[in-house]
Design an enzyme around this catalytic site. Structure first.
Site, short mmCIF file in Angstrom:
data_model
loop_
_atom_site.label_atom_id
_atom_site.label_comp_id
_atom_site.label_asym_id
_atom_site.label_seq_id
_atom_site.Cartn_x
_atom_site.Cartn_y
_atom_site.Cartn_z
N SER A 462 26.01 18.23 -5.46
CA SER A 462 25.94 16.84 -5.01
C SER A 462 25.23 15.97 -6.03
CB SER A 462 25.26 16.75 -3.65
OG SER A 462 24.16 17.61 -3.57
N HIS A 483 33.63 17.40 -4.64
CA HIS A 483 32.47 17.05 -3.83
C HIS A 483 32.90 16.76 -2.39
CE1 HIS A 483 29.11 14.10 -2.65
NE2 HIS A 483 28.61 15.31 -2.60
N1 LIG Z 1 24.55 19.88 2.65
C1 LIG Z 1 25.22 18.82 2.27
O1 LIG Z 1 25.30 17.79 2.97
C2 LIG Z 1 25.95 18.84 0.94
C3 LIG Z 1 26.97 17.91 0.71
C4 LIG Z 1 27.67 17.98 -0.50
C5 LIG Z 1 27.35 18.92 -1.44
N2 LIG Z 1 26.34 19.82 -1.19
C6 LIG Z 1 26.04 20.83 -2.21
O2 LIG Z 1 26.62 22.06 -1.80
C7 LIG Z 1 25.85 23.16 -2.29
C8 LIG Z 1 25.45 24.04 -1.12
O3 LIG Z 1 24.78 23.28 -0.15
P1 LIG Z 1 24.52 23.82 1.33
O4 LIG Z 1 24.01 22.67 2.10
O5 LIG Z 1 25.71 24.56 1.81
O6 LIG Z 1 23.34 24.84 1.06
P2 LIG Z 1 22.87 26.10 1.95
O7 LIG Z 1 21.45 26.32 1.60
O8 LIG Z 1 23.24 25.89 3.37
O9 LIG Z 1 23.77 27.31 1.41
C9 LIG Z 1 23.67 27.85 0.14
C10 LIG Z 1 24.10 29.30 0.25
O10 LIG Z 1 24.27 29.81 -1.06
C11 LIG Z 1 23.85 31.17 -1.04
N3 LIG Z 1 23.57 31.62 -2.41
C12 LIG Z 1 22.48 31.38 -3.16
N4 LIG Z 1 22.63 31.97 -4.37
C13 LIG Z 1 23.84 32.58 -4.36
C14 LIG Z 1 24.57 33.36 -5.32
N5 LIG Z 1 24.07 33.63 -6.51
N6 LIG Z 1 25.77 33.83 -4.96
C15 LIG Z 1 26.28 33.56 -3.74
N7 LIG Z 1 25.64 32.85 -2.81
C16 LIG Z 1 24.44 32.35 -3.11
C17 LIG Z 1 22.65 31.16 -0.12
O11 LIG Z 1 22.34 32.46 0.36
C18 LIG Z 1 23.12 30.21 0.97
O12 LIG Z 1 23.75 30.90 2.01
C19 LIG Z 1 24.68 22.52 -3.02
O13 LIG Z 1 24.99 22.44 -4.39
C20 LIG Z 1 24.59 21.13 -2.41
O14 LIG Z 1 23.99 20.21 -3.27
C21 LIG Z 1 25.64 19.79 -0.02
#
Ligand SMILES: NC(=O)c1ccc[n+]([C@@H]2O[C@H](COP(=O)([O-])OP(=O)(O)OC[C@H]3O[C@@H](n4cnc5c(N)ncnc54)[C@H](O)[C@@H]3O)[C@@H](O)[C@H]2O)c1
Length: 751
Positions: A462, A483
């Site tokens: 993000s 995204h």
């Molecule tokens: N939450 C939001 O609103 C949102 C919106 C758009 C983009 N994003 C982006 O999406 C990405 C994930 O966000 P999220 O909210 O799902 O986070 P989250 O914390 O819910 O999930 C992340 C997951 O990644 C896993 N993980 C960590 N290292 C890993 C690896 N090496 N291999 C495989 N899995 C691994 C973790 O165990 C966890 O389950 C981030 O880059 C975030 O910036 C989030």
């Protein structure tokens, strides 16, 4: 008048054409007509040169000719009306017919002839609609005028009257025939929300009489037509038992009907705050028609008049423009990709990863979902299963389809032996692991080493620049940003971000995947916040500034909901997470300079330090009880008071409802204009669509660029300059706005 003369001329031509060869197979340009054994005519809609049947003048004229022919042909006993297209019956009326109208009278003159046409269809020999695929708007109005309806059980078959979403109402008799057929209580929600129904539900509400397998649809329709012709098929749509009693009380008495209309009006006001005229007008038309009788002269007249009035409202024009914009975004600007993605690897089974996996596997793509930890994977799989299961409960998916969809996913963690082997089949990787540059760089390298050479690597970051992430890639031309917005299964937008080395084919593949996932896709430049969050930054910043300037949490939310946003900015920040919102603000600060951070950041920092992070911690600006409504957090109110004192600034006094709305909206709109000025978005259409589908910018205002057009760029700039002088340089209008104001230009000149 001109329209009618034109229509009559075409009708005569079409009738002559068809009457020449009535009993054998014959074909018009768009409507085929043939007579089968036993005197059943088969009428097939097949609009030339397009994949989708839409009701336009040509099609309607030909159809009227065919109807006259079959009514007068003694060899015909009944008719089946069907579509020659693979997956649609008639998807609605041609919207261009509406946009060409310059007056309410012209709109009415589209409605009245359609009443006459469908009355002709509803009279005379029995007609059976054989419905496969979308049967929407004018298509459903046509089917409603038939004497019997058979729908195919194909997942592509849906029925509905979506006109309200374009700010109008069903103008070809829909407001009359639908309640007459299925009752007011069933008909009102369909017309007021524009939602589609599937065949099984349509059968339950008696909208269709029968459901058949797609392969047996024509046969079932012909059988019904024969049965109606020889009187062996008796149709009984009368409600039974308790339903009969309820209908008698609610629909059969004036008191009951008034109660139902009042409830409907209250619901519309609650959900729309009265900013959408169409649903309220639909209720007015239904009320008039119920008094005089559905399909009565007065009922039809009320429908035609309201159709004309609504078609001229700015709300309808804005909603139609959003529809056209969305349709434009459905076309992949990078062309059809050469390769099809059969297997997608999703990395990280968190909130986003699980959501991305879900929307992809439901479209028939195989998924490899990998998380670092077994508990992370289990949580993700559980999220997906629960969501699919909810759909089965709402009967939007069968349990078989749920299980079949779940069978498309392979869950993997580091502890699975040979997990790497699975990825040797991946066509595309979408990464959604923690937001950490080193971690993302590590996994880019790791997965590019085990995936095939053609595999695209997409990141759902993000905030980290795509260009920076691509530095770790050995195949930068196949590296791209995708995204998504949270929750992925509900939010309709996908932003695609290229870095300078991304190839067009990779962009085409990512775009195609987004479309397959059911997303509205826009391509934006690689800048902090991309498009949507970048523009949301100054908006949220202004919300905090207004708060410190004296407005309360409730006043700000109320003002913005009244303006047309689905939720106010104070509720939004609690939903996103106050810590996340604060960190997005920081990311944008370096790039936006004085356009962000004008509100005192200390307040949010203090709120975060207290552990008030929003819904996820149960407390933020609001308190979220396990059950019941949220309330404002009194501790935060105290902190706001304290912060106001610490700043020692007197209130600007610019905190009236209108000032709150305009201060927030102008800062958002100004940023969207800067995005256009700096080529971050490619066009005003992309900007409008991104704002409406990304943050819920009020759709009836058509998006930020339509808003400026409606306002007048000169007036908009003047307003911003007044705010700039009173509040500071964050209100300096974008140069492009000043230029448009000076040149008296519009962003959508055709409007
Ligand atoms: N939450 C939001 O609103 C949102 C919106 C758009 C983009 N994003 C982006 O999406 C990405 C994930 O966000 P999220 O909210 O799902 O986070 P989250 O914390 O819910 O999930 C992340 C997951 O990644 C896993 N993980 C960590 N290292 C890993 C690896 N090496 N291999 C495989 N899995 C691994 C973790 O165990 C966890 O389950 C981030 O880059 C975030 O910036 C989030």
């Amino acid at each position: 008048m001109m329209l009618r003369v034109f229509a009559q001329r075409r009708l005569l031509g079409a009738t002559a054409r068809f009457s020449r060869a009535a009993s054998s197979a014959t074909s018009g340009k768009n409507v085929r007509y043939e007579i089968e054994d036993d005197g059943i005519a088969i009428v097939t809609f097949d609009l030339q040169g397009t994949k989708v049947n839409t009701l336009n003048m040509d099609l309607a004229d030909e159809f009227k000719g065919v109807m006259s022919t079959l009514e007068s042909d003694p060899k015909v006993r009944a008719a089946v009306i069907m579509s020659g297209k693979e997956d649609n019956f008639i998807a609605g009326a041609d919207i261009n017919m509406f946009t060409k109208c310059k007056t309410a009278e012209e709109m009415e003159n589209l409605s009245r002839p359609s009443h006459a046409m469908f009355d002709q269809l509803a009279s005379g020999k029995p007609k059976v609609a054989a419905i496969n695929g979308s049967c929407l708007g004018g298509g459903l109005e046509l089917a409603l005028a038939c004497h019997y309806r058979v729908a195919s059980s194909s997942p592509k078959t849906v029925l509905g009257l979506p006109e309200v979403m374009l700010g109008i109402l069903p103008g070809a008799g829909g407001t009359q025939r639908l309640p007459a057929l299925i009752g007011l209580q069933n008909a009102m929600p369909l017309m007021l929300t524009g939602k589609n129904v599937k065949p099984s539900k349509a059968k339950r509400m008696k909208l269709v009489d029968n459901v058949a397998d797609p392969s047996a649809l024509k046969h079932a329709a012909v059988l019904a037509a024969k049965g109606l012709a020889d009187g062996t098929l008796k149709v009984d749509r009368e409600p039974k038992g308790v339903q009969k009693l309820i209908n008698k009380v609610i629909e059969g008495t004036e008191f009951g009907r008034n109660f139902a209309f009042k409830k409907a009006r209250d619901m519309v006001m609650k959900q729309t705050k009265g900013v959408y005229p169409a649903p309220l007008k639909i209720i007015d038309v239904l009320e008039t028609s119920a008094k005089h009788g559905f399909c009565s002269k007065a009922g039809y007249e009320a429908e035609a008049k309201a159709f004309g009035e609504l078609g001229m409202t700015p709300e309808s024009r804005a909603l139609v423009s959003i529809y056209f914009g969305q349709t434009a975004c459905k076309k992949n600007p990078y062309g059809k990709p050469k390769r099809k993605e059969n297997t997608v690897g999703v990395l990280g089974a968190g909130l986003m990863g699980a959501g991305i996996a879900e929307v992809t596997m439901t479209k028939g793509v195989d998924i490899l979902l990998k998380d670092a930890k077994p508990e992370g994977l289990a949580r993700g799989l559980d999220q997906i299963y629960k969501n699919l299961n909810k759909k089965t409960k709402k009967r939007r998916m069968t349990t078989f389809e749920r299980d079949q969809t779940m069978s498309r996913i392979v869950g993997l963690t580091d502890s699975d032996a040979n997990w790497q082997k699975h990825f040797s089949h991946a066509d595309m990787i979408i990464e959604a692991v923690f937001e950490n540059l080193e971690l993302k760089h590590k996994i880019i390298k790791q997965f590019e080493a085990i995936t095939p050479a053609h595999c695209v690597f997409a990141t759902n970051t993000s905030a980290i620049p795509i260009t920076k992430l691509a530095e770790a890639s050995s195949r930068p031309e196949q590296f791209i940003g995708m995204h998504y917005f949270s929750p992925v299964d509900k939010m309709p937008l996908l932003e695609i971000i290229r870095h300078p080395g991304t190839s067009d084919e990779t962009t085409a593949r990512a775009y195609d995947m987004g479309l397959k996932q059911g997303k509205t896709v826009i391509v934006v430049k690689d800048v902090p916040g991309f498009y949507v969050n970048r523009c949301l930054g100054p908006y949220s910043d202004e919300a905090m500034a207004v708060l410190l300037d004296g407005a309360s949490i409730e006043e700000i939310d109320r003002a913005m909901v009244k303006y047309g946003y689905p939720v106010g900015p104070m509720t939004l920040v609690d939903e996103v997470g106050i810590d996340t919102a604060a960190s997005v603000g920081k990311t944008l600060q370096g790039d936006l300079g004085e356009r962000i951070g004008t509100a005192d950041p200390e307040l949010l920092e203090k709120v975060v330090a207290k552990g008030f992070l929003g819904r996820k911690t149960g407390k933020g600006l609001h308190i979220f009880p396990p059950r019941g409504k949220k309330t404002v957090n009194p501790e935060v109110v105290e902190m706001i008071e304290e912060q106001r004192k610490l700043r020692g600034k007197p209130s600007s006094g610019l905190t009236s409802v209108e000032d709150i709305q305009m201060r927030l909206v102008s800062r958002f709109v100004n940023e969207t204009a800067l995005c256009l000025q700096h080529d971050i978005i490619g066009s005003p259409v992309v900007g409008d669509i991104g704002a409406v589908f990304g943050i819920g910018f009020p759709p009836f205002r058509g998006g930020p660029f339509r808003l400026v057009d409606a306002f007048g760029a000169d007036k908009f700039v003047d307003m911003m300059l007044r705010y700039r002088d009173a509040l500071g340089p964050q209100f300096e209008p974008a140069q492009i706005l000043k230029d448009y104001a000076k040149q008296n230009r519009k962003f959508h000149p055709e409007a």
